[in-house]
Write a protein that holds these residues in place. Structure first.
Motif, PDB file in Angstrom:
ATOM      1  N   PHE A 162       0.864  -1.172   0.000  1.00 45.79           N
ATOM      2  CA  PHE A 162       0.000   0.000   0.000  1.00 45.79           C
ATOM      3  C   PHE A 162       0.905   1.227   0.000  1.00 45.79           C
ATOM      4  N   ASN A 163       0.656   2.143  -0.934  1.00 42.61           N
ATOM      5  CA  ASN A 163       1.525   3.324  -1.083  1.00 42.61           C
ATOM      6  C   ASN A 163       2.988   2.910  -1.214  1.00 42.61           C
ATOM      7  N   GLU A 164       3.208   1.809  -1.974  1.00 43.15           N
ATOM      8  CA  GLU A 164       4.554   1.297  -2.294  1.00 43.15           C
ATOM      9  C   GLU A 164       5.295   0.737  -1.085  1.00 43.15           C
ATOM     10  N   ILE A 165       4.590   0.470   0.001  1.00 44.49           N
ATOM     11  CA  ILE A 165       5.219  -0.101   1.196  1.00 44.49           C
ATOM     12  C   ILE A 165       4.565  -1.440   1.517  1.00 44.49           C
ATOM     13  N   TYR A 166       5.382  -2.472   1.663  1.00 44.95           N
ATOM     14  CA  TYR A 166       4.901  -3.779   2.102  1.00 44.95           C
ATOM     15  C   TYR A 166       4.817  -3.756   3.629  1.00 44.95           C
ATOM     16  N   ILE A 167       3.697  -4.196   4.177  1.00 46.38           N
ATOM     17  CA  ILE A 167       3.452  -4.056   5.619  1.00 46.38           C
ATOM     18  C   ILE A 167       3.060  -5.415   6.197  1.00 46.38           C
ATOM     19  N   GLU A 168       3.480  -5.675   7.438  1.00 44.91           N
ATOM     20  CA  GLU A 168       3.089  -6.895   8.131  1.00 44.91           C
ATOM     21  C   GLU A 168       2.635  -6.564   9.550  1.00 44.91           C
ATOM     22  N   ARG A 169       1.950  -7.503  10.156  1.00 42.84           N
ATOM     23  CA  ARG A 169       1.429  -7.334  11.515  1.00 42.84           C
ATOM     24  C   ARG A 169       2.389  -7.968  12.505  1.00 42.84           C
ATOM     25  N   LYS A 170       2.766  -7.200  13.529  1.00 35.78           N
ATOM     26  CA  LYS A 170       3.562  -7.721  14.638  1.00 35.78           C
ATOM     27  C   LYS A 170       2.883  -7.296  15.924  1.00 35.78           C
ATOM     28  N   LEU A 171       2.424  -8.277  16.689  1.00 35.19           N
ATOM     29  CA  LEU A 171       1.653  -8.013  17.905  1.00 35.19           C
ATOM     30  C   LEU A 171       0.470  -7.117  17.554  1.00 35.19           C
ATOM     31  N   THR A 172       0.396  -5.887  18.093  1.00 39.06           N
ATOM     32  CA  THR A 172      -0.746  -5.026  17.788  1.00 39.06           C
ATOM     33  C   THR A 172      -0.352  -3.851  16.904  1.00 39.06           C
ATOM     34  N   GLY A 173       0.760  -3.967  16.195  1.00 41.03           N
ATOM     35  CA  GLY A 173       1.219  -2.870  15.343  1.00 41.03           C
ATOM     36  C   GLY A 173       1.453  -3.304  13.914  1.00 41.03           C
ATOM     37  N   ASP A 174       1.526  -2.330  13.014  1.00 38.72           N
ATOM     38  CA  ASP A 174       1.783  -2.563  11.591  1.00 38.72           C
ATOM     39  C   ASP A 174       3.162  -2.015  11.243  1.00 38.72           C
ATOM     40  N   PHE A 175       4.010  -2.867  10.624  1.00 35.45           N
ATOM     41  CA  PHE A 175       5.399  -2.500  10.386  1.00 35.45           C
ATOM     42  C   PHE A 175       5.824  -2.874   8.967  1.00 35.45           C
ATOM     43  N   PRO A 176       6.776  -2.122   8.395  1.00 40.35           N
ATOM     44  CA  PRO A 176       7.269  -2.459   7.050  1.00 40.35           C
ATOM     45  C   PRO A 176       7.971  -3.816   7.044  1.00 40.35           C
ATOM     46  N   ILE A 177       7.819  -4.540   5.939  1.00 37.27           N
ATOM     47  CA  ILE A 177       8.530  -5.807   5.753  1.00 37.27           C
ATOM     48  C   ILE A 177       9.891  -5.499   5.146  1.00 37.27           C
ATOM     49  N   SER A 178      10.917  -6.169   5.629  1.00 38.90           N
ATOM     50  CA  SER A 178      12.266  -5.900   5.136  1.00 38.90           C
ATOM     51  C   SER A 178      12.388  -6.225   3.654  1.00 38.90           C
ATOM     52  N   THR A 179      13.255  -5.492   2.988  1.00 39.91           N
ATOM     53  CA  THR A 179      13.462  -5.705   1.547  1.00 39.91           C
ATOM     54  C   THR A 179      13.924  -7.130   1.259  1.00 39.91           C
ATOM     55  N   SER A 180      14.784  -7.675   2.130  1.00 38.21           N
ATOM     56  CA  SER A 180      15.292  -9.027   1.884  1.00 38.21           C
ATOM     57  C   SER A 180      14.173 -10.060   1.913  1.00 38.21           C
ATOM     58  N   ARG A 181      13.215  -9.882   2.820  1.00 34.34           N
ATOM     59  CA  ARG A 181      12.099 -10.832   2.891  1.00 34.34           C
ATOM     60  C   ARG A 181      11.170 -10.675   1.699  1.00 34.34           C
ATOM     61  N   VAL A 182      10.977  -9.460   1.245  1.00 34.95           N
ATOM     62  CA  VAL A 182      10.150  -9.237   0.059  1.00 34.95           C
ATOM     63  C   VAL A 182      10.781  -9.920  -1.153  1.00 34.95           C
ATOM     64  N   LEU A 183      12.093  -9.749  -1.323  1.00 32.39           N
ATOM     65  CA  LEU A 183      12.791 -10.373  -2.458  1.00 32.39           C
ATOM     66  C   LEU A 183      12.751 -11.891  -2.359  1.00 32.39           C
ATOM     67  N   GLN A 184      12.876 -12.394  -1.144  1.00 34.43           N
ATOM     68  CA  GLN A 184      12.807 -13.842  -0.930  1.00 34.43           C
ATOM     69  C   GLN A 184      11.437 -14.375  -1.340  1.00 34.43           C
ATOM     70  N   GLN A 185      10.385 -13.637  -0.992  1.00 31.85           N
ATOM     71  CA  GLN A 185       9.034 -14.065  -1.346  1.00 31.85           C
ATOM     72  C   GLN A 185       8.812 -13.996  -2.852  1.00 31.85           C
ATOM     73  N   ILE A 186       9.381 -12.983  -3.502  1.00 34.38           N
ATOM     74  CA  ILE A 186       9.250 -12.863  -4.970  1.00 34.38           C
ATOM     75  C   ILE A 186       9.893 -14.074  -5.650  1.00 34.38           C
ATOM     76  N   GLU A 187      11.059 -14.482  -5.165  1.00 34.91           N
ATOM     77  CA  GLU A 187      11.721 -15.663  -5.730  1.00 34.91           C
ATOM     78  C   GLU A 187      10.873 -16.911  -5.509  1.00 34.91           C
ATOM     79  N   TYR A 188      10.288 -16.997  -4.329  1.00 30.26           N
ATOM     80  CA  TYR A 188       9.450 -18.151  -4.019  1.00 30.26           C
ATOM     81  C   TYR A 188       8.231 -18.197  -4.939  1.00 30.26           C
TER      82      TYR A 188
END
Length: 614
Positions: free
Chosen positions: A132-158
């Protein structure tokens, strides 16, 4: 919706009594939506829920300074809700996605108005991650945080790997008539439990569009996915891919049992669990009034079986296997192999390492996994290993291990017992003085459990078996830091910047002191039987590293396991206990051991061998 109604009931009570009970959790969020900023925040939360484990957003209520404020939801903004399904969330290629299957709404009357409940389902692995708005976001506990670039790239490869997923390959000779209308409608009823999405289908022809959307058919041809979930007779077309063979193995041929189950994937999961649970051994614990406790937690057994069928390789025409031998192990074998990037293999060093990295997307069948989540059969992708580790660290089970010697089979075994069993407790107790001197503190249960995990991992790795890597997600980071800082564990050369691999202080891995005992007692030690050698080895360890004497009863469990395995035969155990007590007495009379007034023994490290010891 009962879960949400209970939360609203709590909020209403708090408003009326001017009290506060926090209802926001990792899967529950409150939004006001009375300002533009709130709408932007809502989209961030939806993005996080989509990329993580899903959740609910209650719109029309907010919390400020530990007070709930109800403003309600204005239906004039309904168009904004509908836009959430297809106008804001993009994939890695920048394409807006239609997520109407994943984002749904419903109104609920509340106080003098109403609120909107937004239910968000977690995306299947072939759709993750969205931004959303060019930012990948994930849920951690009760907050919303950006997903690291390395994890995004890993998921793209997957995602590239699963684009040509075999689960949607055509089933040879299968036609639409080979699907079960009853099973299709059962699936629709499940989908409609939270929000009505589909009407019941009166015929297979009327169900075609639904089946196409769900990838059960493609160009009027039945896919493997469709046959696995809704096939009338899956075994007729999928053969061994729709079979689970279950075995109950004992030392007695009379009590052995085996069953071969065939059918759709849901019935296979239920049948296999029913078989295992019917042969699970139960024991009693002192806590809670001596309640019965099964050999393995039911939820863990269910997850172990269901994950094996959800993530197996359906291109291999082999059946899955479940074996239970009471008092020894529970084992699941399924066709397939782990990707290389999940494995850490370093066998060139003196201390071989074979570990598996938890949390890396691994499903070969993301669409099947998504359907099984709807049936509440499996959890989020990557949680299977984490659940095994958590159960192990809670001391519910012993350390699981994987045998990957067969390149086309994944074999997972959970040994009977607990990680911190009597043998391991004895091992830690024998090093207690050594450990506390390094820690500069008392040994806690958490210290013991992590040390036991690393020790058993190393032993299994040495035997060409893989264990799950302990990582930050296992919630024992503080303990690992403490142990590392006092050098009770240290990093193996197989470690990388992001993935440390720990092994134990080499002193703690010492179990064979035969050379030291021969030097102390002479060559006569070589001719003593196994039990006496075990007694002397363990007492050497206690004497050197703990500085305290130990009673024969305290070392009997460890020696029993060394000589007979984990399954306790009461008569054998009692007989061995008498033998150990007798040998300790004889060794004391010869001056090899020193006996204290309370009947404990220590090794006489000043023993003078005058040639008479034999």
């Amino acid at each position: 919706m009962e879960y949400i109604k209970e939360i609203l009931f709590t909020i209403n009570n708090c408003i009326e009594s001017d009290t506060f009970i926090d209802v926001e959790k990792s899967n529950i969020e409150l939004k006001d939506l009375s300002t533009g900023n709130e709408w932007a925040s809502l989209k961030e939360t939806l993005c996080a829920f989509l990329n993580t484990n899903g959740g609910y957003v209650i719109c029309g209520v907010r919390e400020r300074n530990k007070k709930y404020i109800f403003r309600g939801f204005d239906r004039k903004n309904e168009g904004g809700l509908i836009d959430l399904q297809n106008k804001f969330f993009k994939n890695s290629d920048g394409v807006l996605l239609d997520l109407s299957d994943y984002i749904n709404f419903d109104y609920i009357n509340f106080k003098d108005g109403e609120v909107v409940i937004i239910k968000v389902n977690s995306l299947s692995d072939d759709l993750k991650y969205v931004k959303f708005n060019e930012i990948y976001i994930e849920r951690k506990l009760t907050g919303d945080f950006p997903i690291s670039t390395s994890r995004v790239l890993q998921q793209i490869e997957y995602k590239k790997e699963i684009e040509n997923s075999k689960e949607i390959a055509f089933v040879e000779n299968a036609e639409l008539k080979d699907l079960s209308l009853d099973k299709i409608n059962q699936f629709i009823l499940l989908l409609n439990q939270s929000y009505k999405k589909e009407s019941i289908k009166p015929s297979l022809n009327k169900a075609k569009q639904f089946l196409e959307n769900r990838h059960f058919i493609k160009n009027d041809k039945v896919t493997t996915l469709g046959m696995l979930v809704c096939g009338e007779d899956p075994f007729k077309f999928l053969e061994n891919r729709s079979e689970v063979d279950c075995y109950y193995d004992t030392s007695s041929s009379i009590s052995k049992d085996d069953k071969d189950f065939q059918g759709d994937v849901l019935s296979l999961m239920d049948d296999a669990l029913r078989f295992v649970w019917g042969h699970i051994r139960t024991g009693r614990v002192i806590e809670d009034g001596g309640k019965s406790v099964p050999e393995y937690p039911e939820e863990l057994v269910r997850e172990m079986i269901n994950n094996s069928l959800a993530h197996r390789d359906y291109t291999i025409n082999k059946f899955a296997t479940v074996i239970i031998e009471p008092g020894k192990y529970l084992q699941v074998k399924n066709p397939g192999a782990f990707k290389e990037n999940i494995k850490i293999t370093n066998v060139e060093t003196v201390i071989p390492i074979r570990r598996l990295i938890p949390g890396i997307p691994e499903s070969k069948n993301p669409k099947l996994a998504s359907i099984l989540k709807a049936y509440d059969k499996i959890e989020s992708q990557g949680r299977g290993m984490a659940s095994l580790v958590n159960a192990t660290l809670a001391n519910y089970v012993d350390l699981p291990f994987y045998d990957l010697k067969d390149n086309s089979t994944i074999s997972l075994t959970i040994p009977s017992g607990k990680l911190l069993d009597e043998e391991t407790e004895s091992w830690i107790n024998s090093f207690e003085n050594y450990i506390t001197n390094k820690l500069k503190d008392k040994i806690t249960f958490e210290h013991k459990i992590v040390l036991a995990y690393f020790k058993k991992s190393e032993i299994h790795n040495r035997n060409r078996l893989y264990t799950i890597l302990l990582s930050e997600s296992n919630n024992h980071l503080d303990i690992i830091d403490q142990l590392r800082n006092c050098v009770l564990i240290y990093e193996h050369p197989a470690s990388t910047e992001n993935i440390p691999v720990y092994i134990l202080d080499r002193e703690l891995m010492k179990s064979n002191f035969n050379n030291e005992l021969i030097e102390l007692l002479g060559d006569a030690f070589i001719h003593y039987d196994v039990t006496i050698k075990n007694i002397l080895n363990i007492l050497f360890r206690y004497t050197k590293y703990n500085k305290l004497p130990v009673k024969p009863a305290s070392i009997t469990p460890e020696i029993y396991i060394l000589e007979n395995g984990k399954y306790i035969d009461p008569k054998k155990f009692e007989s061995l206990g008498r033998k150990i007590r007798g040998n300790c007495k004889k060794l004391s009379e010869k001056g090899v051991l020193e006996k204290t007034q309370n009947g404990a023994y220590r090794l006489n490290l000043n023993f003078k061998n005058d040639g008479l010891f034999s």
